[in-house]
Structures are given as structure tokens and as C-alpha cells.
Design an enzyme around this catalytic site. Structure first.
Site, PDB file in Angstrom:
ATOM      1  N   TYR A 108      27.193  39.968  35.358  1.00  0.00           N
ATOM      2  CA  TYR A 108      26.267  40.640  36.573  1.00  0.00           C
ATOM      3  C   TYR A 108      25.024  39.736  36.191  1.00  0.00           C
ATOM      4  CZ  TYR A 108      29.637  44.695  36.564  1.00  0.00           C
ATOM      5  OH  TYR A 108      30.520  45.203  36.743  1.00  0.00           O
ATOM      6  N   ASN A 131      31.534  46.637  46.828  1.00  0.00           N
ATOM      7  CA  ASN A 131      32.307  45.718  47.424  1.00  0.00           C
ATOM      8  C   ASN A 131      33.556  46.420  48.141  1.00  0.00           C
ATOM      9  OD1 ASN A 131      34.125  43.435  48.143  1.00  0.00           O
ATOM     10  ND2 ASN A 131      34.950  43.471  46.138  1.00  0.00           N
ATOM     11  N   CYS A 139      35.688  41.310  42.645  1.00  0.00           N
ATOM     12  CA  CYS A 139      34.924  42.235  41.997  1.00  0.00           C
ATOM     13  C   CYS A 139      35.399  42.468  40.494  1.00  0.00           C
ATOM     14  CB  CYS A 139      34.023  43.112  42.786  1.00  0.00           C
ATOM     15  SG  CYS A 139      35.530  44.224  43.235  1.00  0.00           S
ATOM     16  N   HIS A 140      36.575  42.534  40.503  1.00  0.00           N
ATOM     17  CA  HIS A 140      37.175  42.655  39.091  1.00  0.00           C
ATOM     18  C   HIS A 140      37.123  41.348  38.071  1.00  0.00           C
ATOM     19  CE1 HIS A 140      40.098  40.497  41.435  1.00  0.00           C
ATOM     20  NE2 HIS A 140      40.562  39.806  40.494  1.00  0.00           N
ATOM     21  N   GLU A 166      46.092  37.424  36.915  1.00  0.00           N
ATOM     22  CA  GLU A 166      45.506  36.001  37.416  1.00  0.00           C
ATOM     23  C   GLU A 166      45.800  35.052  36.120  1.00  0.00           C
ATOM     24  OE1 GLU A 166      41.402  36.540  38.664  1.00  0.00           O
ATOM     25  OE2 GLU A 166      42.151  37.565  40.692  1.00  0.00           O
TER      26      GLU A 166
END
Length: 180
Positions: A108, A131, A139-140, A166
Site C-alpha cells: 500500500y 476495487n 488488488c490481491h 499465479e
């Protein structure tokens, strides 16, 4: 429902639901693009709205196909027109999220610095949490400065699962390239 969600709900022209390995996703679009992807039970999930259910909508179908390929480890990005409905600050934060590479993370604080407002960490956190395009606007991929799994509107367990997916997809792509 917040003003942003009220505006979004009024702008949506079609919606559908997609079953994913991490739960149902509500997909919604406007005339300009995909505007929403919310997990069932997610914070800031819009109340039911009046957009017609259109599982045959071409854009919603493309979004569903790309999301299913993502969850299957077959793709790590999305190629969809987006209609990011929010405040100027929220949209600026969401654009920063789109720049985070797949399997990567940022904090952040790093987003606040990139926006030229290093003290706006809490405001960035609020925008990340609101979001409207889960997974697609990643946003993850935002973690605490120390790498900790901080809050995620879709739930921290989903956040961990998305990041693990991912990493596995990136590893499989690296191995495939090495053998090509």
C-alpha cells in the site's frame, strides 16, 4: 450501498454469474466495458441490482472465458475493455494495481508513493478494498510492507489462493519456455 456502488449499479446494462474454484463471481458490464467482478460474500459487494441477467452477452462471455482460463493456469492476464467507475483517486489506485505483474506483489505504501502521496497509505487501502473488479484488477497482489497477507475484500484465504495460483502459473510458464 455506497454512492460509487449506487452509480455502478445504475450504469450496468447486463450481469451474469460465473462459478470459479474460489466461489461464484458476479460479473457486470456497462455500455463501455466490464465494470464489476465480485465474489459472493465479498465486502463492498453490490446489493442485487436491476441489470438484466445476460449469460449470452459477448463481453461477459469473454470475461468468463478469460477468468476460467486464469483459474486453470492457462493465462495470467486479461484483455478486456474496463469501465472503472469510482472517484479520481480510486481510479488512480486501480491503475496502479493493473501495473503489478502477475505473481508479483507491492505494498500500500509503494502505491501511495507512486501516486505522489506517501502519507496516503490508509486512503490507498480504502481504494484497494473497494476495487470493483476482483482478480481482473489485481488488488490481491497488494500486501503489507513486510510482505504479510493483509486484508482482502474477498477474504484472505482467497488472496492466498490467487497468489499461489499465479506463482504456479508463472513456474509452469518458465518450465515450458525452458523446454521449448
Amino acid at each position: 450501498m455506497s454512492t460509487t456502488l449506487t452509480t455502478l449499479a445504475a450504469a450496468c446494462t447486463a450481469q451474469t454469474t460465473l462459478a470459479t474454484p474460489l466461489g461464484k463471481l458476479l460479473l457486470a458490464r456497462t455500455e463501455r466495458g466490464l465494470a464489476g467482478a465480485w465474489f459472493e460474500g465479498q465486502k463492498h459487494h453490490p446489493a442485487p441490482f436491476t441489470a438484466v441477467r445476460r449469460p449470452d452477452d459477448a463481453l461477459l462471455g469473454r470475461a468468463a472465458d478469460q477468468l476460467l482460463a486464469y483459474f486453470a493456469g492457462e493465462r495470467d492476464d486479461f484483455d478486456l475493455p474496463l469501465d472503472l467507475l469510482g472517484t479520481d483517486f480510486q481510479r488512480a489506485v486501480w491503475q496502479q494495481l493493473l501495473a503489478i505483474p502477475s505473481a508479483g506483489t507491492t505494498s500500500y505504501g509503494a502505491i501511495a508513493k507512486a501516486l505522489g502521496s506517501p502519507s496516503a497509505v490508509r486512503a490507498v487501502g480504502g481504494a484497494v478494498g473497494r476495487n470493483p473488479l476482483s482478480v481482473i484488477v489485481p488488488c490481491h497482489r497488494v500486501v503489507g510492507t513486510d510482505g504479510s497477507m493483509t486484508g482482502y475484500a474477498g477474504g484472505v484465504d482467497r488472496k492466498r489462493a490467487l497468489l499461489a495460483l499465479e506463482r504456479a502459473t508463472a513456474l509452469a510458464q518458465t518450465r515450458a519456455q525452458a523446454h521449448a
